[in-house]
Enzyme design. Structure first.
Site, PDB file in Angstrom:
ATOM      1  N   CYS A   1      13.892 -56.566 -73.768  1.00 35.30           N
ATOM      2  CA  CYS A   1      13.031 -56.134 -72.676  1.00 35.30           C
ATOM      3  C   CYS A   1      13.153 -54.634 -72.424  1.00 35.30           C
ATOM      4  CB  CYS A   1      13.332 -56.823 -71.354  1.00 35.30           C
ATOM      5  SG  CYS A   1      13.456 -58.594 -71.488  1.00 35.30           S
TER       6      CYS A   1
ATOM      7  N   ARG B   1      10.755 -52.994 -77.502  1.00 37.83           N
ATOM      8  CA  ARG B   1      11.910 -53.750 -77.010  1.00 37.83           C
ATOM      9  C   ARG B   1      11.557 -55.210 -76.703  1.00 37.83           C
ATOM     10  NH1 ARG B   1      15.827 -50.281 -75.565  1.00 37.83           N
ATOM     11  NH2 ARG B   1      16.862 -51.884 -74.359  1.00 37.83           N
TER      12      ARG B   1
ATOM     13  N   TRP C   1      11.035 -59.697 -73.688  1.00 38.75           N
ATOM     14  CA  TRP C   1      11.345 -60.474 -74.878  1.00 38.75           C
ATOM     15  C   TRP C   1      12.149 -61.654 -74.377  1.00 38.75           C
ATOM     16  CZ3 TRP C   1      15.713 -62.114 -77.637  1.00 38.75           C
ATOM     17  CH2 TRP C   1      15.463 -62.572 -78.946  1.00 38.75           C
TER      18      TRP C   1
ATOM     19  N   ASN D   1      16.685 -56.184 -67.788  1.00 40.54           N
ATOM     20  CA  ASN D   1      16.879 -56.229 -69.242  1.00 40.54           C
ATOM     21  C   ASN D   1      18.314 -56.705 -69.472  1.00 40.54           C
ATOM     22  OD1 ASN D   1      17.632 -53.579 -71.614  1.00 40.54           O
ATOM     23  ND2 ASN D   1      17.159 -55.691 -72.025  1.00 40.54           N
ATOM     24  N   GLY D   2      18.495 -57.748 -70.266  1.00 44.74           N
ATOM     25  CA  GLY D   2      19.852 -58.234 -70.531  1.00 44.74           C
ATOM     26  C   GLY D   2      19.977 -59.709 -70.218  1.00 44.74           C
TER      27      GLY D   2
ATOM     28  N   GLU E   1      16.580 -56.371 -98.715  1.00 46.52           N
ATOM     29  CA  GLU E   1      15.812 -55.629 -97.713  1.00 46.52           C
ATOM     30  C   GLU E   1      14.306 -55.822 -97.948  1.00 46.52           C
ATOM     31  OE1 GLU E   1      16.282 -54.404 -94.965  1.00 46.52           O
ATOM     32  OE2 GLU E   1      14.662 -52.993 -94.625  1.00 46.52           O
TER      33      GLU E   1
ATOM     34  N   LYS F   1      11.797 -57.383 -95.178  1.00 44.96           N
ATOM     35  CA  LYS F   1      10.569 -56.721 -94.714  1.00 44.96           C
ATOM     36  C   LYS F   1       9.391 -57.676 -94.816  1.00 44.96           C
ATOM     37  CE  LYS F   1      11.712 -54.110 -92.971  1.00 44.96           C
ATOM     38  NZ  LYS F   1      12.997 -53.652 -92.723  1.00 44.96           N
TER      39      LYS F   1
ATOM     40  N   GLU G   1       9.648 -60.582 -92.204  1.00 47.81           N
ATOM     41  CA  GLU G   1       9.503 -60.103 -90.821  1.00 47.81           C
ATOM     42  C   GLU G   1       8.036 -59.906 -90.434  1.00 47.81           C
ATOM     43  OE1 GLU G   1      12.817 -57.014 -89.241  1.00 47.81           O
ATOM     44  OE2 GLU G   1      11.893 -56.458 -91.130  1.00 47.81           O
TER      45      GLU G   1
ATOM     46  N   HIS H   1      21.451 -70.755-111.130  1.00 51.42           N
ATOM     47  CA  HIS H   1      22.312 -71.649-110.343  1.00 51.42           C
ATOM     48  C   HIS H   1      21.553 -72.279-109.173  1.00 51.42           C
ATOM     49  CE1 HIS H   1      25.701 -70.467-112.732  1.00 51.42           C
ATOM     50  NE2 HIS H   1      25.423 -69.192-112.498  1.00 51.42           N
TER      51      HIS H   1
ATOM     52  N   LYS I   1      12.711 -54.887 -81.420  1.00 54.84           N
ATOM     53  CA  LYS I   1      13.387 -53.865 -82.212  1.00 54.84           C
ATOM     54  C   LYS I   1      14.831 -53.672 -81.797  1.00 54.84           C
ATOM     55  CE  LYS I   1      12.708 -49.660 -84.517  1.00 54.84           C
ATOM     56  NZ  LYS I   1      12.824 -50.386 -85.778  1.00 54.84           N
TER      57      LYS I   1
HETATM   58  C1  G6P Z   1      16.477 -56.034 -85.038  1.00 57.76           C
HETATM   59  C2  G6P Z   1      15.390 -55.175 -85.648  1.00 57.76           C
HETATM   60  C3  G6P Z   1      15.788 -54.773 -87.068  1.00 57.76           C
HETATM   61  C4  G6P Z   1      17.137 -54.087 -87.063  1.00 57.76           C
HETATM   62  C5  G6P Z   1      18.202 -54.934 -86.371  1.00 57.76           C
HETATM   63  C6  G6P Z   1      19.471 -54.142 -86.137  1.00 57.76           C
HETATM   64  O1  G6P Z   1      16.557 -57.240 -85.700  1.00 57.76           O
HETATM   65  O2  G6P Z   1      14.162 -55.874 -85.674  1.00 57.76           O
HETATM   66  O3  G6P Z   1      14.820 -53.896 -87.603  1.00 57.76           O
HETATM   67  O4  G6P Z   1      17.537 -53.836 -88.373  1.00 57.76           O
HETATM   68  O5  G6P Z   1      17.738 -55.357 -85.083  1.00 57.76           O
HETATM   69  O6  G6P Z   1      19.195 -53.100 -85.251  1.00 57.76           O
HETATM   70  P1  G6P Z   1      19.973 -51.749 -85.173  1.00 57.76           P
HETATM   71  O7  G6P Z   1      19.276 -50.967 -84.089  1.00 57.76           O
HETATM   72  O8  G6P Z   1      21.387 -52.096 -84.793  1.00 57.76           O
HETATM   73  O9  G6P Z   1      19.898 -51.092 -86.490  1.00 57.76           O
END
Ligand code: G6P
Length: 611
Positions: free
Chosen positions: A2, A27, A76, A101-102, A484, A488, A491, A507, A606
Site C-alpha cells: 500500500c 506499491r 494491496w 500501510n503494513g 529471471e 519476467k 509475472e 531428469h 513492487k
Molecule cells: C517484488 C517485486 C519484484 C522484486 C521483489 C524484491 O516481488 O515485484 O520485482 O524483485 O519484490 O524486491 P526488492 O525491492 O527487495 O528488490
C-alpha cells in the site's frame, strides 16, 4: 504494501493527493480512497473505490471533494479482499479517518477488545482496529494526538499511518514503524507520503522519518516527537529526484521505458567508481577498507529478481574471487537459524530497500553474529540502506514497473564490482581486473545494440502468446538468467514459466516437451555451450520448439522449430547482464500481445513491505 499520502495546505489538496497516489501505485493498486475534512461542513468526507487510482479519479469527477486537509491510500490487499468496504481510509464514528500501510499483527485481540466496547466493524481489515482504538481513546477524555499516541502503544506489527479528524481540523497526524514514510516541506504547506516520488510535484524538501516518530502536520507548522512526546530533530534533505524521472514520456509502459534506460543506468552505476581500470574500494563507503579486511566468505540474501542477481553473483564470487558464497531467499534465511560465520560478508540486495523479509533477514544475520553487511540498493535513505554497515547504490533511478528490469542489471553490475574488489583483496584476479573493468565500461554501448533486437523479439513473441507454459534453460552463470527470464514472463504475461539448469532436463522436465511447450535457451558462447547444445538437441528430437538466444546463428541449424536470436560477440564477464535484455523484451512483448497490465500485473506489488 500500500501507498499512503496526506497533505495540509491553504489550497485544495485533493488533486495533490490524487497525483501522489498515482505515483505510489507501484506499491499496490487493487483499491483506492481519499478522506478530507469538508471545507463547508467541517465533517469528514470520503470516497473509496475498487480498482486503480484512475477509478477514484472518475468518482471524484462526479462527486468532487475540496479541502485543504486530507489523506489518501492505494491498497494491496493483505487482510480482506479488494472491496470498497475494505478500501482505506477507514472511518470511526464520523470522527477519525485513517490510512495504513503494513500489518497490525495483534488485530484480533484489539478487535475483540473494541467489540466489547461496542464498536461495530465494517471491514475485514486489520486497519479498522486502529481507527476505532483512536476513537475509543478520544471518548476517554484524551485529545486526538494523545489518543493517536495511546493507540500506537498498543499496536504490534509494521505500519505507516496517517490520520485526520474534525476534532483536530487542520492537522494531519502520522507515524511509522517498519514501513517507509517521509515528510514533504512545502511553502506554507506540509505533506506526508510513503515515498519521495509522490511528493516531487509539490516539493523537493524531504524529511526521512525514523521508526517511532510521531508527526503533527499543520499548514504552517511541523512537529516531530517520539512516542513519549520528546521532540526529535530530523534534517531536511533536498531530493535529487526530478519530476519527469517518474513519468512515462513517449513510452507506452514504464517497463519498456526502464528496459530502454538500461544503457544510461549502467553508465550511472559505474560513474566515479573506476580509476585507472580499477574498481575503487571507496565506492562501498569510507569504512569499507577495514570492514572488508576479515572477509573469507559471502552470504547473499534477497527476494524475487534481486535473489536472481545474487545467484549470478555466486558464480562470479566463487570462480573469480575464490571465496565461498551462499545465496538464500530472505524469507527462508530469516527463520532457518543458519550457522553464523563472523567472517562472512552479508550482502543484502534490494531494489526498494524496504522488502520486509530482506530487512528482517539482515537483522537476523546481525543478531546471529555474521560479519559486516553490505546493502546493494536502489533507494537512498531506505531502511535497508540505513541498516547495513556499507551501501552500494545501484543508481538505476526510480523503477516504477512492478517487474524489475534496470534494477536487476545494475545490481548485477554492482555485484561484479564487489567480486572484483574481493578478488583483488584475495589475490585471485590480478591482470583480469583490467579486462573485467573494460568489459564493464563497454556495457552501455553493448546494451544499446542489444535493444535493437526489439523488433525481432516482437515478432517472436507472437509464437508465445497462445501458449500456457514455457521452459527456460541455461547453464552455469546463465542459469539464473534463465530463471529471471522465466520470472519476467510469468509475472507480466501470466504464462506459467519455469527455468531449469539444462543439464537437469532429462531428469524430469523433458517429459513436458511437445509442440505446445516453447523452450527458451540462454546459450552464450562459453565453456558450457557444447553441453548445452546436446541438451537442446534432446528437446529438438522430441518435437519441442526452441528459441535460442546465442552469440551467433551458427550454434544450431535454424528451422521452423529452431529460432535463433543472435546477440553478437559479448565478453564472458558481462554476458549475464547482456543476455538479460532480450529476455526482458520477450516478456514485455508477450504480455503486450496478451493484453495484460504490463506495469501493474495482477496480485503483485513492487515494494513488498509485509511478510
Ligand atoms: C517484488 C517485486 C519484484 C522484486 C521483489 C524484491 O516481488 O515485484 O520485482 O524483485 O519484490 O524486491 P526488492 O525491492 O527487495 O528488490
Amino acid at each position: 504494501m500500500c501507498g499512503i499520502i496526506g497533505a495540509v495546505a491553504e489550497r485544495d489538496v485533493v488533486p495533490i493527493l490524487l497525483e501522489g497516489l498515482k505515483r505510489l501505485e507501484y506499491r499496490g493498486y487493487d483499491s483506492a480512497g481519499v478522506a478530507i475534512i469538508d471545507y463547508q461542513t467541517q465533517g469528514l468526507a470520503c470516497r473509496r473505490v475498487v480498482g486503480k487510482v484512475n477509478a477514484l479519479e472518475s468518482v471524484l469527477q462526479q462527486k468532487s471533494l475540496y479541502s485543504p486537509t486530507g489523506i489518501a491510500h492505494t491498497r494491496w490487499a493483505t487482510h480482506g479482499k479488494p472491496t470498497e468496504k475494505n478500501a482505506h481510509p477507514h472511518i470511526s464514528q464520523d470522527t477519525i479517518a485513517v490510512v495504513h500501510n503494513g500489518i497490525i499483527e495483534n488485530h484480533q485481540t484489539l478487535r475483540s477488545f473494541l467489540q466489547e466496547q461496542g464498536y461495530v466493524f465494517h471491514s475485514e481489515t486489520d486497519t479498522e482496529v486502529v481507527v476505532h482504538l483512536i476513537h475509543y481513546y478520544t471518548t476517554q477524555g484524551h485529545d486526538v494526538l494523545q489518543a493517536f499516541r495511546l493507540t500506537l502503544k498498543r499496536l504490534e506489527g509494521n505500519y505507516a499511518l496517517a490520520m485526520i479528524s474534525p476534532l483536530a481540523s487542520g492537522h494531519v497526524y502520522a507515524t511509522r514503524q517498519g514501513c517507509p514514510l517521509v515528510v514533504g516541506v512545502g511553502i506554507g504547506e506540509y505533506f506526508i507520503a510513503s515515498d519521495v516520488a509522490a511528493l516531487i510535484p509539490v516539493t523537493q524538501r524531504i524529511i526521512y522519518l525514523e521508526d517511532g516518530d510521531v508527526v503533527d502536520l499543520q499548514r504552517d507548522q511541523l512537529s516531530i516527537t517520539n512516542l513519549a512526546g520528546k521532540v526529535c530533530e530530523r534534517p531536511i534533505h533536498i531530493s535529487q529526484l526530478r519530476a519527469d524521472a517518474v513519468e512515462r514520456g513517449e513510452f507506452r509502459h514504464y517497463m519498456l521505458k526502464e528496459i530502454f534506460e538500461q544503457p544510461h543506468a549502467l553508465a550511472e552505476t559505474l560513474e566515479g567508481r573506476i580509476h585507472n581500470d580499477q574498481i575503487l574500494e571507496a565506492a562501498f563507503g569510507a569504512n569499507a577498507h577495514h570492514l572488508l579486511d576479515e572477509i573469507y566468505a559471502v552470504q547473499i540474501i534477497a527476494c524475487g529478481t534481486s535473489y536472481h542477481a545474487g545467484l549470478v553473483a555466486r558464480y562470479w564470487i566463487e570462480s573469480l574471487a575464490k571465496l565461498p558464497c551462499s545465496v538464500e531467499v530472505a524469507s527462508e534465511f530469516r527463520y532457518r537459524q543458519p550457522l553464523p560465520n563472523p567472517n562472512a560478508l552479508v550482502v543484502c540486495i534490494s531494489q526498494s530497500g524496504e522488502t520486509a523479509d530482506t530487512l528482517a533477514a539482515l537483522h537476523e544475520a546481525k543478531r546471529l553474529g555474521f560479519g559486516p553487511s553490505l546493502a546493494i540498493c536502489n533507494v537512498p535513505e531506505s531502511a535497508l540502506a540505513r541498516a547495513a554497515d556499507m551501501v552500494l547504490m545501484t543508481r538505476a533511478g526510480p523503477e516504477i514497473g512492478v517487474a524489475s528490469t534496470k534494477a536487476f542489471t545494475t545490481q548485477l553490475l554492482c555485484l561484479l564490482m564487489l567480486t572484483v574488489v574481493l578478488g583483488r583483496r584475495n589475490g585471485t584476479i590480478s591482470e583480469l581486473e583490467k579486462v573485467i573493468v573494460r568489459a564493464m565500461r563497454s556495457l552501455p554501448d553493448q546494451l544499446q545494440k542489444l535493444l535493437e533486437l526489439n523488433q525481432e523479439i516482437k515478432q517472436i513473441a507472437e509464437e508465445f502468446a497462445d501458449k500456457h507454459h514455457t521452459l527456460f534453460l541455461g547453464r552455469g552463470v546463465h542459469y539464473p538468467i534463465a530463471m529471471e527470464g522465466a520470472l519476467k514472463l510469468k509475472e507480466i504475461s501470466y504464462i506459467h514459466a519455469e527455468a531449469y539448469p539444462a543439464g537437469e532436463l532429462k531428469h524430469g522436465p523433458l517429459a513436458l516437451v511437445d509442440a505446445d511447450m516453447p523452450v527458451v535457451a540462454v546459450a552464450p558462447n562459453d565453456t558450457l555451450q557444447e553441453k548445452l547444445k546436446s541438451n537442446l538437441e534432446e528437446v529438438h528430437a522430441r518435437g519441442g520448439q526452441l528459441f535460442i538466444f546465442a552469440n551467433h546463428r551458427a550454434i544450431m541449424q535454424g528451422s521452423d522449430f529452431v529460432k535463433i536470436i543472435e546477440l553478437g560477440e559479448i565478453n564472458e564477464y558481462i554476458s549475464p547482464i547482456a543476455y538479460t535484455i532480450p529476455l526482458q523484451l520477450l516478456a514485455y512483448h508477450v504480455a503486450l500481445i496478451r493484453g495484460t497490465d504490463v506495469d501493474k500485473p495482477r496480485n503483485l506489488a513492487k515494494s513488498v513491505t509485509v511478510e
